[in-house]
Scaffold this active site. Structure first.
Site, PDB file in Angstrom:
ATOM      1  N   THR A 166     -13.202   2.628  10.096  1.00 28.27           N
ATOM      2  CA  THR A 166     -13.112   4.039   9.705  1.00 28.27           C
ATOM      3  C   THR A 166     -14.131   4.415   8.640  1.00 28.27           C
ATOM      4  O   THR A 166     -14.346   5.583   8.373  1.00 28.27           O
ATOM      5  CB  THR A 166     -11.701   4.375   9.179  1.00 28.27           C
ATOM      6  OG1 THR A 166     -11.265   3.292   8.355  1.00 28.27           O
ATOM      7  CG2 THR A 166     -10.728   4.567  10.309  1.00 28.27           C
ATOM      8  N   HIS A 224     -12.792  -1.986   1.820  1.00 27.11           N
ATOM      9  CA  HIS A 224     -12.479  -1.826   0.400  1.00 27.11           C
ATOM     10  C   HIS A 224     -11.470  -2.888  -0.009  1.00 27.11           C
ATOM     11  O   HIS A 224     -11.053  -3.710   0.820  1.00 27.11           O
ATOM     12  CB  HIS A 224     -11.986  -0.411   0.105  1.00 27.11           C
ATOM     13  CG  HIS A 224     -10.853   0.036   0.979  1.00 27.11           C
ATOM     14  ND1 HIS A 224      -9.564  -0.408   0.818  1.00 27.11           N
ATOM     15  CD2 HIS A 224     -10.840   0.869   2.043  1.00 27.11           C
ATOM     16  CE1 HIS A 224      -8.795   0.146   1.741  1.00 27.11           C
ATOM     17  NE2 HIS A 224      -9.540   0.910   2.502  1.00 27.11           N
ATOM     18  N   HIS A 280      -8.533  -4.100   2.075  1.00 27.46           N
ATOM     19  CA  HIS A 280      -8.740  -4.984   3.218  1.00 27.46           C
ATOM     20  C   HIS A 280      -8.751  -6.448   2.814  1.00 27.46           C
ATOM     21  O   HIS A 280      -8.630  -7.328   3.666  1.00 27.46           O
ATOM     22  CB  HIS A 280     -10.080  -4.674   3.894  1.00 27.46           C
ATOM     23  CG  HIS A 280     -10.127  -3.345   4.571  1.00 27.46           C
ATOM     24  ND1 HIS A 280     -10.886  -2.309   4.105  1.00 27.46           N
ATOM     25  CD2 HIS A 280      -9.495  -2.892   5.680  1.00 27.46           C
ATOM     26  CE1 HIS A 280     -10.730  -1.263   4.896  1.00 27.46           C
ATOM     27  NE2 HIS A 280      -9.894  -1.571   5.856  1.00 27.46           N
ATOM     28  N   LYS A 290       0.231   7.382   9.147  1.00 27.06           N
ATOM     29  CA  LYS A 290      -0.461   8.661   8.979  1.00 27.06           C
ATOM     30  C   LYS A 290       0.495   9.786   9.343  1.00 27.06           C
ATOM     31  O   LYS A 290       1.180   9.707  10.350  1.00 27.06           O
ATOM     32  CB  LYS A 290      -1.684   8.729   9.890  1.00 27.06           C
ATOM     33  CG  LYS A 290      -2.672   7.607   9.676  1.00 27.06           C
ATOM     34  CD  LYS A 290      -3.542   7.897   8.454  1.00 27.06           C
ATOM     35  CE  LYS A 290      -4.635   6.874   8.260  1.00 27.06           C
ATOM     36  NZ  LYS A 290      -4.126   5.508   8.091  1.00 27.06           N
ATOM     37  N   ARG A 347      -5.457  12.344  13.270  1.00 27.19           N
ATOM     38  CA  ARG A 347      -6.715  12.006  12.639  1.00 27.19           C
ATOM     39  C   ARG A 347      -7.898  12.658  13.330  1.00 27.19           C
ATOM     40  O   ARG A 347      -7.892  12.903  14.529  1.00 27.19           O
ATOM     41  CB  ARG A 347      -6.909  10.492  12.708  1.00 27.19           C
ATOM     42  CG  ARG A 347      -5.840   9.781  11.946  1.00 27.19           C
ATOM     43  CD  ARG A 347      -6.423   8.681  11.148  1.00 27.19           C
ATOM     44  NE  ARG A 347      -6.127   7.409  11.737  1.00 27.19           N
ATOM     45  CZ  ARG A 347      -6.892   6.344  11.564  1.00 27.19           C
ATOM     46  NH1 ARG A 347      -8.001   6.430  10.894  1.00 27.19           N
ATOM     47  NH2 ARG A 347      -6.565   5.209  12.073  1.00 27.19           N
ATOM     48  N   GLN A 372      -4.173  -1.209  21.337  1.00 29.21           N
ATOM     49  CA  GLN A 372      -4.204  -2.361  20.443  1.00 29.21           C
ATOM     50  C   GLN A 372      -3.415  -3.529  21.043  1.00 29.21           C
ATOM     51  O   GLN A 372      -3.785  -4.683  20.901  1.00 29.21           O
ATOM     52  CB  GLN A 372      -3.643  -2.008  19.063  1.00 29.21           C
ATOM     53  CG  GLN A 372      -3.818  -3.183  18.101  1.00 29.21           C
ATOM     54  CD  GLN A 372      -3.354  -2.880  16.699  1.00 29.21           C
ATOM     55  OE1 GLN A 372      -3.582  -1.781  16.187  1.00 29.21           O
ATOM     56  NE2 GLN A 372      -2.713  -3.834  16.061  1.00 29.21           N
ATOM     57  N   ASP A 421       2.214  -2.295   8.040  1.00 30.28           N
ATOM     58  CA  ASP A 421       2.213  -1.083   8.871  1.00 30.28           C
ATOM     59  C   ASP A 421       1.784  -1.388  10.309  1.00 30.28           C
ATOM     60  O   ASP A 421       1.891  -0.533  11.184  1.00 30.28           O
ATOM     61  CB  ASP A 421       1.304  -0.016   8.247  1.00 30.28           C
ATOM     62  CG  ASP A 421      -0.137  -0.474   8.126  1.00 30.28           C
ATOM     63  OD1 ASP A 421      -0.374  -1.699   8.047  1.00 30.28           O
ATOM     64  OD2 ASP A 421      -1.030   0.385   8.116  1.00 30.28           O
ATOM     65  N   LYS A 466      -0.770   3.598  -6.080  1.00 28.85           N
ATOM     66  CA  LYS A 466      -1.454   2.943  -4.977  1.00 28.85           C
ATOM     67  C   LYS A 466      -2.446   1.893  -5.472  1.00 28.85           C
ATOM     68  O   LYS A 466      -3.177   2.131  -6.429  1.00 28.85           O
ATOM     69  CB  LYS A 466      -2.217   4.024  -4.200  1.00 28.85           C
ATOM     70  CG  LYS A 466      -2.137   3.857  -2.721  1.00 28.85           C
ATOM     71  CD  LYS A 466      -2.785   5.058  -2.054  1.00 28.85           C
ATOM     72  CE  LYS A 466      -2.707   4.938  -0.544  1.00 28.85           C
ATOM     73  NZ  LYS A 466      -3.253   6.135   0.094  1.00 28.85           N
ATOM     74  N   LYS A 473      -7.267   2.031  -5.900  1.00 25.92           N
ATOM     75  CA  LYS A 473      -7.906   3.314  -6.201  1.00 25.92           C
ATOM     76  C   LYS A 473      -8.181   3.405  -7.696  1.00 25.92           C
ATOM     77  O   LYS A 473      -7.399   2.941  -8.508  1.00 25.92           O
ATOM     78  CB  LYS A 473      -6.974   4.478  -5.818  1.00 25.92           C
ATOM     79  CG  LYS A 473      -6.651   4.530  -4.357  1.00 25.92           C
ATOM     80  CD  LYS A 473      -7.631   5.376  -3.603  1.00 25.92           C
ATOM     81  CE  LYS A 473      -7.224   5.432  -2.138  1.00 25.92           C
ATOM     82  NZ  LYS A 473      -8.286   5.829  -1.257  1.00 25.92           N
ATOM     83  N   THR A 474      -9.275   4.030  -8.017  1.00 26.44           N
ATOM     84  CA  THR A 474      -9.522   4.364  -9.415  1.00 26.44           C
ATOM     85  C   THR A 474      -9.765   5.868  -9.436  1.00 26.44           C
ATOM     86  O   THR A 474      -9.768   6.498  -8.391  1.00 26.44           O
ATOM     87  CB  THR A 474     -10.778   3.672  -9.971  1.00 26.44           C
ATOM     88  OG1 THR A 474     -11.908   4.128  -9.241  1.00 26.44           O
ATOM     89  CG2 THR A 474     -10.670   2.166  -9.856  1.00 26.44           C
TER      90      THR A 474
END
Length: 427
Positions: free
Chosen positions: A40, A45, A48, A82, A86, A173, A194, A229, A232-233
């Site tokens: 995606t 990041h 992963h 989600k 998308r 999948q 998930d 979360k 994230k920053t």
RNA sequence: GGGGAGAUACUCAAGCGGCCAACGAGGGCAGACUGUAAAUCUGCUGGUGUACACCUUCGCAGGUUCGAAUCCUGCUCUCCCCA
């Protein structure tokens, strides 16, 4: 004979759910297993990293890991987790992303390990040739809509709506697993919690279509102790790509973890043994201010992702920015060292004409550089005693002069403890 | 199709003709304390000008008024109830 992969994940707290019989099956013989990565974005990041490490453990236990990049599934869009439909990426972007993600994965797994060397696959390779009719006849026939509708990822979306495309995702999948099972003898799929529903569709397909046995293990979703979360920053996701997140920022991200989180991270993101980890924790309890846990985590992961040299620079930069160094120490750095150390720090350049005989601190922070978004903000921070020039706090009326320039060319501005900016004067 | 409620800054949420750049909470940023941790306390949180001031902002477009986020008209969207 393989070592006990499941036990390894278990003590590290990396198991969320597992199909019965998985542990036994994996202990019997060297097996193949896979994890899928969605293309995606053009970089993975830190989120992963859990999946990547799972695969690394899998290989270290003696098994054969397959890393799948979803060139095909990426075209459909996974509805899991989600709440909204998308947007589809165009084929060109997707292809670019697949190539980038693939390259990053190559850095983690051993692709030359003989019989259990890692393998990279792209599901576009087998979906490309498949026709829609083939798919609905050969695959769709084996899974009922009732079964698909029962999945959480679908149920959650029944109220708000979901396209047929996303509804089909689990089948697409699921077929990946079936394909890898048939062609590469993959008996297990790993993934985030998930993914459970999608993975189970795969094992179900394998059972019904070929009567084979297949297993699943999922890892828990990482949450921080304060409930926010992970990964994230304020400036967004923490990427593995050094162009998106500098090694310095990457190192700082891990170093800033809270004690509770760091104890968690060291198990999940490093390969240290139980004994090593407990030793570090003991050390940390002994002298918490040394932050042994955070440092161990940050060093280990930064090295794995960016290499030893990048780690050294990140540490050097951190020591200067957060250590006891003074303006004098900064002045002592050679220009080359200065810029290599501060590579990951925000920078802006102005001309010496603009700098003139002196530059007001507000201008240096906002109008001329964009470090802060407005003069008003610059003034507020100055009033709050948050702004420093070369590590020394300054007042609202401060004027930068050539005296402040290191090597006559640059100056280090700071906001609070953790934000640094470099202003270069050129020409 | 009929009836009702509502759209306010990053989010939730007050305000219902001037005292509103807009209460409060959350979030964010900063300061103190510390260990670049957690918890706590304090300040700030539209823009320009150091204050008074001015400009832009309360779904969109018009209007009434000396003056509107607040009143009127139309539009768009959301939610609820009855068919």
């Amino acid at each position: 004979m393989p070592t006990n992969f499941i036990e390894e994940l278990r003590w590290r707290g990396m198991i969320h759910d597992m199909m019965p019989g998985t542990e036994e099956a994996l202990m019997k013989q060297v097996s193949s297993g896979y994890i899928g990565f969605d293309p995606t974005a053009d970089s993975l990041h830190v989120g992963h990293l859990v999946q990547i490490m799972t695969l690394v453990h899998f290989q270290r236990a003696g098994h054969k890991p397959y890393a799948l990049v979803g060139g095909a599934t990426g075209m459909v869009g996974d509805p899991s987790g989600k709440s909204q439909e998308r947007n589809l990426l165009d084929a060109e972007t997707l292809q670019h992303n697949v190539a980038c993600v693939r390259k990053q994965l190559e850095a983690f797994l051993d692709f030359n390990a003989g019989s259990n060397a890692a393998v990279m696959v792209n599901n576009y390779d087998w979906f490309e040739k498949m026709s829609f009719l083939d798919f609905i006849r050969d695959i769709g026939k084996h899974i009922s809509v009732n079964y698909m509708m029962a999945k959480d990822s679908v149920k959650k979306r029944l109220e708000t709506g979901m396209s047929f495309t996303e509804f089909s995702y689990q089948l697409v999948q699921g077929y990946d697993f079936y394909y890898l099972n048939q062609h590469h003898n993959c008996i297990i799929q790993l993934g985030g919690s998930d993914q459970w529903g999608n993975i189970v569709t795969g094992t179900e397909l394998i059972r019904r279509k070929s009567g084979g046995e297949a297993y699943a293990v999922t890892t828990p979703l990482i949450k921080k102790a304060d409930g926010t979360k992970f990964g994230k920053t304020e400036s967004g996701s923490v990427w593995l790509d050094p162009e998106k997140t500098s090694p310095y920022a990457f190192y700082q991200f891990w170093l800033n973890a809270s004690d509770t989180d760091a104890a968690n991270y060291i198990r999940i993101f490093t390969l240290k043994t139980k004994e090593e980890i407990e030793a570090i924790e003991a050390e940390h309890t002994e002298a918490p201010h040394l932050r042994a846990l955070q440092k161990a985590v940050a060093e280990d992961i930064t090295t794995r992702v960016h290499g030893a040299a990048a780690l050294q620079t990140a540490i050097a930069a951190s020591n200067i920015l957060f250590g006891k160094s003074t303006a004098a120490d900064l002045q002592a750095l050679s220009e080359k060292d200065f810029f290599s150390v501060f590579e990951g720090v925000d920078q802006a350049t102005i001309t010496s004409a603009e700098f003139g005989a002196g530059l007001h601190i507000v201008e240096a922070l906002a109008a001329k550089t964009g470090f802060l978004s407005s003069n008003g903000e610059a003034r507020r921070e100055l009033k709050a005693n948050a702004i420093s020039v070369n590590k020394e706090k300054v007042a609202e009326d401060y004027i930068l002069t050539t005296k402040d320039l290191i090597n006559g060319r640059y100056v280090l501005l700071g906001k609070g403890k953790k934000n640094n900016y470099i202003l270069r004067v050129e020409g």
